[in-house]
Design a protein around this motif. Sequence first.
Motif, short mmCIF file in Angstrom:
data_model
loop_
_atom_site.label_atom_id
_atom_site.label_comp_id
_atom_site.label_asym_id
_atom_site.label_seq_id
_atom_site.Cartn_x
_atom_site.Cartn_y
_atom_site.Cartn_z
N TYR A 42 0.92 -1.15 0.01
CA TYR A 42 -0.02 -0.05 -0.06
C TYR A 42 0.95 1.11 -0.19
O TYR A 42 0.51 2.09 -0.63
CB TYR A 42 -0.80 -0.05 1.58
N GLU A 78 0.71 4.34 -2.43
CA GLU A 78 0.40 5.75 -1.95
C GLU A 78 1.32 6.58 -2.52
O GLU A 78 1.05 7.79 -2.89
CB GLU A 78 0.24 5.77 -0.46
N ALA A 80 0.19 7.44 -6.16
CA ALA A 80 -1.32 8.03 -6.42
C ALA A 80 -1.28 9.31 -6.69
O ALA A 80 -0.49 10.22 -6.41
CB ALA A 80 -2.20 7.69 -5.29
N LEU A 87 -5.63 10.70 -3.64
CA LEU A 87 -5.85 10.07 -2.32
C LEU A 87 -7.36 10.60 -1.50
O LEU A 87 -7.49 11.68 -1.20
CB LEU A 87 -4.80 10.02 -1.54
N THR A 120 -9.75 9.64 1.69
CA THR A 120 -9.81 8.50 2.76
C THR A 120 -10.58 9.10 3.82
O THR A 120 -10.88 10.17 4.06
CB THR A 120 -8.30 8.54 3.45
N LEU A 155 -4.96 15.27 -1.84
CA LEU A 155 -5.30 14.42 -0.67
C LEU A 155 -6.85 15.03 -0.09
O LEU A 155 -6.64 16.31 0.43
CB LEU A 155 -4.24 14.45 0.38
N THR A 184 -9.57 3.72 2.27
CA THR A 184 -8.71 4.92 1.49
C THR A 184 -9.14 4.32 -0.15
O THR A 184 -8.91 3.37 -0.49
CB THR A 184 -7.45 4.83 1.65
N LEU A 194 -7.43 5.08 -3.90
CA LEU A 194 -6.38 5.69 -4.48
C LEU A 194 -6.55 5.70 -6.07
O LEU A 194 -6.98 4.74 -6.61
CB LEU A 194 -5.03 4.87 -4.36
#
Length: 279
Positions: free
Chosen positions: A93, A97, A100, A103, A105, A155, A210, A212
């Motif tokens: 992951y 991450e 990506a 993101l 989440t 994010l 989460t 991605l």
Amino acid sequence: MVNIRNLDPSASPLDYYGSELRRLREEAGLNQPQLGRILYCTGSLIGQIETAKKVPTREFSERLDAALMTSGSFSRLVGLVLRSQLPTWFQAYAELEGRAAYLSTFQAQLVYGLLQTEAYARAVLGVENPDRLDDMVVARMDRQRILGREHPPVLCVVLDEGVLHRQIGGDEVMRNQLAHLLGFRDHPWVQVQMLPFTAGQHPGLLGSFTLLRFDEDPDILYSESYDSGHMTAHSQVIRERSVSYARLQASALSREDSAALIERVMRERYGHQPEPAVA
């Protein structure tokens, strides 16, 4: 005392780093204390890293590259070393991450790892990993480097209000952590929203997750159980969780109201009045 221990370079990235450090140091005709003086650290630290007893940092690796003129070899290797300190089930992951583009989440229990302060991370990780705590904290903090890249990911974070009230590490740690969250309120690529208790039942009751998204690769959904992570690119699952996340965002407070809630909890629960914003 000089640390001497033969390493198997193929055993792990950390062992390979240590064996290469020893090999190149000896080729340069330096002992551990001499190299330590060049790097502004102790010879003991050099020995601990050469024997895979301590994890190097990126700063140390950059200084090492300059001292031994390795053309950035250790700076490139340290990312792999740090990732190897994460739980085995989490490493895949962490790699995704870092690649990506987007993101999204929802976190029901804790502040998302990319937004944790070092002290908060230390308190969380220290619950079950006291023997490897320093190395795991360094690895978690290293994940946050992606937010400082020239082209960082977008994010979006939705946190359950309970995250603000769950005292991790004591009042001071929580004050600093909430202040850190407030520092993202005007960030161009980071959005923090709070899901208030008044939202009642919501799609996040099933747990944290989460999403991605990548520029070219398929979307991924990531979720965790007690000791493992689960990833899937199944299109129907992605579709359902994307709708769930949209509903969570719709139920959450606005960016501005979220910041106001964080400030209120900081003041009332942890005894701190934030400084007024400078115009």
